[in-house]
Design a protein around this motif. Structure first.
Motif, PDB file in Angstrom:
ATOM      1  N   MET A 105       0.923  -1.325   0.256  1.00 34.39           N
ATOM      2  CA  MET A 105       0.053  -0.223  -0.033  1.00 34.39           C
ATOM      3  C   MET A 105       0.862   1.323  -0.029  1.00 34.39           C
ATOM      4  O   MET A 105       1.836   1.337   0.706  1.00 34.39           O
ATOM      5  CB  MET A 105      -1.004   0.053   1.234  1.00 34.39           C
ATOM      6  N   ASP A 106       0.593   2.334  -0.823  1.00 31.42           N
ATOM      7  CA  ASP A 106       1.627   3.429  -0.767  1.00 31.42           C
ATOM      8  C   ASP A 106       1.064   4.405   0.517  1.00 31.42           C
ATOM      9  O   ASP A 106      -0.003   4.144   1.011  1.00 31.42           O
ATOM     10  CB  ASP A 106       1.521   4.135  -2.196  1.00 31.42           C
ATOM     11  N   LEU A 107       1.884   5.181   0.556  1.00 35.47           N
ATOM     12  CA  LEU A 107       1.535   6.230   1.746  1.00 35.47           C
ATOM     13  C   LEU A 107       0.457   7.034   1.784  1.00 35.47           C
ATOM     14  O   LEU A 107      -0.320   7.307   2.555  1.00 35.47           O
ATOM     15  CB  LEU A 107       2.889   7.164   1.631  1.00 35.47           C
ATOM     16  N   HIS A 108      -0.055   7.384   0.522  1.00 36.30           N
ATOM     17  CA  HIS A 108      -1.382   8.258   0.365  1.00 36.30           C
ATOM     18  C   HIS A 108      -2.480   7.251   1.007  1.00 36.30           C
ATOM     19  O   HIS A 108      -3.218   7.880   1.643  1.00 36.30           O
ATOM     20  CB  HIS A 108      -1.153   8.507  -0.923  1.00 36.30           C
ATOM     21  N   GLN A 109      -2.441   6.243   0.597  1.00 33.94           N
ATOM     22  CA  GLN A 109      -3.516   5.139   0.706  1.00 33.94           C
ATOM     23  C   GLN A 109      -3.720   4.884   2.348  1.00 33.94           C
ATOM     24  O   GLN A 109      -4.611   4.998   3.024  1.00 33.94           O
ATOM     25  CB  GLN A 109      -3.213   3.941  -0.142  1.00 33.94           C
ATOM     26  N   LYS A 110      -2.258   4.700   2.700  1.00 34.77           N
ATOM     27  CA  LYS A 110      -2.219   4.363   4.075  1.00 34.77           C
ATOM     28  C   LYS A 110      -2.533   5.456   5.080  1.00 34.77           C
ATOM     29  O   LYS A 110      -3.421   5.307   5.927  1.00 34.77           O
ATOM     30  CB  LYS A 110      -0.672   4.190   4.556  1.00 34.77           C
ATOM     31  N   ILE A 111      -2.510   6.865   4.777  1.00 36.28           N
ATOM     32  CA  ILE A 111      -2.759   7.802   5.494  1.00 36.28           C
ATOM     33  C   ILE A 111      -4.508   7.861   5.289  1.00 36.28           C
ATOM     34  O   ILE A 111      -5.160   8.085   6.332  1.00 36.28           O
ATOM     35  CB  ILE A 111      -2.274   9.305   4.732  1.00 36.28           C
ATOM     36  N   LEU A 112      -4.997   7.459   4.384  1.00 31.53           N
ATOM     37  CA  LEU A 112      -6.354   7.882   4.052  1.00 31.53           C
ATOM     38  C   LEU A 112      -7.266   6.667   5.025  1.00 31.53           C
ATOM     39  O   LEU A 112      -8.098   6.865   5.581  1.00 31.53           O
ATOM     40  CB  LEU A 112      -6.809   7.229   2.726  1.00 31.53           C
ATOM     41  N   GLU A 113      -6.441   5.609   5.092  1.00 34.35           N
ATOM     42  CA  GLU A 113      -7.166   4.599   6.179  1.00 34.35           C
ATOM     43  C   GLU A 113      -6.911   4.922   7.639  1.00 34.35           C
ATOM     44  O   GLU A 113      -7.859   4.711   8.121  1.00 34.35           O
ATOM     45  CB  GLU A 113      -6.370   3.142   5.597  1.00 34.35           C
ATOM     46  N   LEU A 114      -5.824   5.213   7.812  1.00 32.69           N
ATOM     47  CA  LEU A 114      -5.561   5.845   9.137  1.00 32.69           C
ATOM     48  C   LEU A 114      -6.380   6.781   9.783  1.00 32.69           C
ATOM     49  O   LEU A 114      -6.732   6.688  10.678  1.00 32.69           O
ATOM     50  CB  LEU A 114      -4.045   6.091   9.393  1.00 32.69           C
ATOM     51  N   LYS A 115      -6.582   7.473   9.008  1.00 28.58           N
ATOM     52  CA  LYS A 115      -7.317   8.780   9.057  1.00 28.58           C
ATOM     53  C   LYS A 115      -8.842   8.437   9.234  1.00 28.58           C
ATOM     54  O   LYS A 115      -9.434   8.822  10.219  1.00 28.58           O
ATOM     55  CB  LYS A 115      -7.356   9.656   7.680  1.00 28.58           C
ATOM     56  N   LYS A 116      -9.264   7.468   8.533  1.00 29.55           N
ATOM     57  CA  LYS A 116     -10.757   7.031   8.826  1.00 29.55           C
ATOM     58  C   LYS A 116     -10.786   6.334  10.162  1.00 29.55           C
ATOM     59  O   LYS A 116     -11.656   6.429  10.925  1.00 29.55           O
ATOM     60  CB  LYS A 116     -11.135   5.941   7.638  1.00 29.55           C
ATOM     61  N   LYS A 117      -9.860   5.232  10.317  1.00 27.13           N
ATOM     62  CA  LYS A 117      -9.638   4.501  11.612  1.00 27.13           C
ATOM     63  C   LYS A 117      -9.881   5.542  12.721  1.00 27.13           C
ATOM     64  O   LYS A 117     -10.442   5.374  13.810  1.00 27.13           O
ATOM     65  CB  LYS A 117      -8.500   3.697  11.583  1.00 27.13           C
ATOM     66  N   LYS A 118      -9.026   6.608  12.749  1.00 25.32           N
ATOM     67  CA  LYS A 118      -8.865   7.471  13.927  1.00 25.32           C
ATOM     68  C   LYS A 118      -9.787   8.590  13.852  1.00 25.32           C
ATOM     69  O   LYS A 118      -9.895   9.507  14.723  1.00 25.32           O
ATOM     70  CB  LYS A 118      -7.601   8.050  13.733  1.00 25.32           C
ATOM     71  N   ASN A 119     -10.516   8.815  12.970  1.00 25.49           N
ATOM     72  CA  ASN A 119     -11.550   9.805  12.837  1.00 25.49           C
ATOM     73  C   ASN A 119     -10.902  11.248  12.791  1.00 25.49           C
ATOM     74  O   ASN A 119     -11.072  12.001  13.840  1.00 25.49           O
ATOM     75  CB  ASN A 119     -12.813   9.924  13.888  1.00 25.49           C
ATOM     76  N   ALA A 120      -9.862  11.152  11.875  1.00 29.35           N
ATOM     77  CA  ALA A 120      -9.119  12.393  11.953  1.00 29.35           C
ATOM     78  C   ALA A 120      -9.468  13.222  10.809  1.00 29.35           C
ATOM     79  O   ALA A 120      -9.886  12.739   9.754  1.00 29.35           O
ATOM     80  CB  ALA A 120      -7.690  12.183  11.959  1.00 29.35           C
ATOM     81  N   VAL A 121      -9.189  14.391  10.573  1.00 33.74           N
ATOM     82  CA  VAL A 121      -9.318  15.374   9.529  1.00 33.74           C
ATOM     83  C   VAL A 121      -7.662  16.049   9.087  1.00 33.74           C
ATOM     84  O   VAL A 121      -7.185  16.273  10.137  1.00 33.74           O
ATOM     85  CB  VAL A 121     -10.325  16.341   9.599  1.00 33.74           C
ATOM     86  N   ILE A 122      -7.690  16.012   7.939  1.00 38.77           N
ATOM     87  CA  ILE A 122      -6.304  16.524   7.491  1.00 38.77           C
ATOM     88  C   ILE A 122      -6.510  17.968   6.750  1.00 38.77           C
ATOM     89  O   ILE A 122      -7.434  18.074   5.802  1.00 38.77           O
ATOM     90  CB  ILE A 122      -5.642  15.713   6.439  1.00 38.77           C
ATOM     91  N   LEU A 123      -6.233  19.085   7.346  1.00 38.77           N
ATOM     92  CA  LEU A 123      -6.328  20.509   6.821  1.00 38.77           C
ATOM     93  C   LEU A 123      -4.897  20.845   6.398  1.00 38.77           C
ATOM     94  O   LEU A 123      -3.991  20.840   7.011  1.00 38.77           O
ATOM     95  CB  LEU A 123      -6.755  21.316   7.970  1.00 38.77           C
ATOM     96  N   ALA A 124      -5.002  21.406   5.074  1.00 39.50           N
ATOM     97  CA  ALA A 124      -3.647  21.940   4.617  1.00 39.50           C
ATOM     98  C   ALA A 124      -3.923  23.103   3.865  1.00 39.50           C
ATOM     99  O   ALA A 124      -5.001  23.529   3.351  1.00 39.50           O
ATOM    100  CB  ALA A 124      -3.153  20.812   3.351  1.00 39.50           C
ATOM    101  N   HIS A 125      -2.659  23.734   3.987  1.00 38.39           N
ATOM    102  CA  HIS A 125      -2.343  25.065   3.385  1.00 38.39           C
ATOM    103  C   HIS A 125      -2.111  24.884   1.958  1.00 38.39           C
ATOM    104  O   HIS A 125      -1.386  23.868   1.688  1.00 38.39           O
ATOM    105  CB  HIS A 125      -1.473  26.076   4.240  1.00 38.39           C
TER     106      HIS A 125
END
Ligand code: 13P
Ligand code: SF4
Length: 308
Positions: A1-21
């Motif tokens: 799994m690439d990093l992008h996909q891993k982040i998306l899965e982790l974000k869902k599991k942890k109920n996190a939101v990613i805010l970027a400038h």
């Protein structure tokens, strides 16, 4: 799994939101739930129901999110991601200025520390500074900090004389007027668009002046034109995604002979790997003392109220 996909899965599991400038590297912008300017990011931070906020930006932005969300975890991929403008206004020196002018209303640009916010009456960003200044009765004197370039620009727009703090952003002060005019001659018919943190001689050449979100909106309204873009080069990624047919040329910096553009070294400290690590380990976290937070939230809330 690439990093992008891993982040998306982790974000869902942890109920996190990613805010970027907009100044973040493209791969961070592409994994974020929301990419925006300082105002948009604080509005999103104020309304999120996520348990964890990963703030892909710089320290003062994540700190603002923490001030608004004391019970959430706010993570910053690299704690060293600071800001030259925020650093140009130490809280102890600022306190002396404020105390020496008790009759002044204190308006501070969001690019400052929580301690400086705690000394302020109202916060502004580059997208609402004019409106915030105009909201203060005409007979009330104003201290405007820390960005003298934005301050000078707003003085000109509003006709208000303000007491300006002598701070600046190293990235926006790096643009070269000679190189810019040369570039403009090489691209006849192009439009120069600029961020108000730039110096006045740069702003005088611009057809449009506004926040990062404002600049993107302006390009959207003129999709088939050519633009010389005077702000941090990270904006070009989202701008080009939004308006694929526009021709975008980064404004040249004085010392830059490599990429011919301006990059914020602080913004670029965050990487996709660091973002993944911080979400996985839930560190580094942003902390703000409750004493400072309770004072700093008031001017932020005033700004959010006036920006609805
Ligand atoms: P905005 O995104 O609000 O235009 O601010 C630009 C900036 O320099 C952020 O550090
Ligand atoms: Fe600070 Fe300038 Fe970098 Fe924005 S671009 S974070 S104002 S140093």
């Amino acid at each position: 799994m690439d990093l992008h996909q891993k982040i998306l899965e982790l974000k869902k599991k942890k109920n996190a939101v990613i805010l970027a400038h907009y100044y973040q590297v493209p791969e961070i912008q592409d994994v974020a739930d929301y990419v925006g300017d300082s105002l948009g990011l604080s509005q999103k931070a104020a309304e999120t129901d996520a348990d964890i906020i990963v703030f892909a930006g710089v320290h003062f932005m994540a700190e603002t999110a923490k001030i608004l969300n004391p019970n959430k975890k706010v993570l910053l991929p690299d704690l060293m991601a600071g800001c030259s403008l925020a650093d140009s206004c130490p809280a102890d020196a600022f306190q002396k200025l404020v105390e020496a002018h008790p009759d002044h209303t204190v308006i501070t640009y969001v690019n400052c520390s929580a301690e400086v916010k705690a000394l302020s009456d109202i916060i502004c960003t580059s997208s609402n500074a004019e409106k915030i200044v105009n909201s203060i009765p005409k007979d009330v004197p104003i201290i405007f900090a820390p960005d003298k370039n934005l301050g000078k620009y707003i003085q000109k727009k509003t006709g208000r004389k303000m007491l300006l703090w002598d701070g600046a952003c190293i990235v926006h002060e790096a643009f070269s007027i000679d190189k810019l005019l040369k570039l403009y001659k090489e691209h006849p018919g192009s439009k120069i668009i600029a961020h108000p943190e730039s110096e006045s001689h740069i702003l005088e050449t611009a057809t449009y002046i506004g926040s990062t979100a404002g600049m993107i909106d302006y390009v959207k309204k003129h999709p088939s034109e050519k633009f010389i873009v005077a702000t941090e080069a990270g904006i070009l990624h989202k701008m080009q995604q939004e308006v694929p047919q526009a021709i975008l040329i980064p404004a040249p910096a004085e010392e830059d002979n490599t990429c011919a553009c301006s990059e914020c070294a602080f913004m670029k400290m965050n990487t996709l790997q660091k973002l993944y690590n911080c979400l996985l380990n839930e560190t580094p976290q942003i902390e703000v003392s409750e004493v400072i937070r309770k004072k700093a939230i008031l001017p932020i809330e005033r700004m959010l109220e006036l920006s609805k």
